[in-house]
Design a protein around this motif. Structure first.
Motif: not given
Length: 192
Positions: A30-41
């Motif tokens: 999980p520390k090596a992941r990137i995710t994006v939120g529903s508002e572009g975060e």
């Protein structure tokens, strides 16, 4: 503001480039992941619970096609016939190769990436239109039917090349007056 809610561009760069260097498009850690939120975060590391998030594919951007092509060139140099030539022309970009089928008939083919899969066209002998698309798995435009999947191609150059070699021997059998032997959808032609 917590660490996961702030976009640290250096951390973001290090994570994505690290994953690309390791060839890890979807890191498990999980520390090596990137995710994006529903508002572009954009989030790095452990993500906040209860929010709709989309995981980011960590592979390279525009370099992907070039990377694929470089890998294909290396693979082709080791695994395809010695006479294989990479053709780089505005109307044709791919690998032209000749070989003898298992029954000794010479074939020349052209393998290329169509944007979604690898296709193979028969260059010689000119057989398009002489056998039905179903009977010979050869379309009227000279393209081989290599799969049931959309576009009838294969996912890799390796699979397209190897299946085209198998196809050639199958075509030899068809030219000898028998049904194509390597496809279950030709079984009824054997009268089984």
């Amino acid at each position: 503001m917590s660490d996961v809610e702030r976009t640290d561009l250096n951390r973001l760069r290090d994570i994505i480039r690290g994953a690309q260097q390791q060839g890890d498009q979807y890191p498990v850690d999980p520390k090596a992941r990137i995710t994006v939120g529903s508002e572009g975060e954009i989030f790095t590391g452990v993500v906040p619970a209860g929010r709709p998030l989309s995981k980011v594919q960590h592979g390279t951007f525009a370099a992907r096609v070039r990377g694929r092509e470089v890998e294909d060139l290396r693979w082709a140099a080791k695994h395809m016939p010695r006479n294989t030539q990479f053709i780089d022309h505005r109307d044709a970009r791919g690998w032209c190769y000749s070989f003898l089928s298992q029954l000794g008939r010479p074939y020349t083919m052209f393998a290329y990436f169509d944007g979604s899969s690898y296709q193979v066209k028969l260059v010689e002998p000119r057989l398009e239109g002489q056998v039905g698309a179903h009977a010979g798995h050869l379309y009227a435009n000279g393209r081989l039917c290599l799969s049931q999947a959309g576009g009838s191609g294969q996912p890799t150059l390796e699979e397209a090349y190897s299946k085209s070699v198998l196809w050639a021997t199958g075509m030899d059998v068809v030219l000898a007056g028998y049904p194509f032997p390597f496809s279950t959808n030709n079984e009824f032609e054997y009268g089984l």
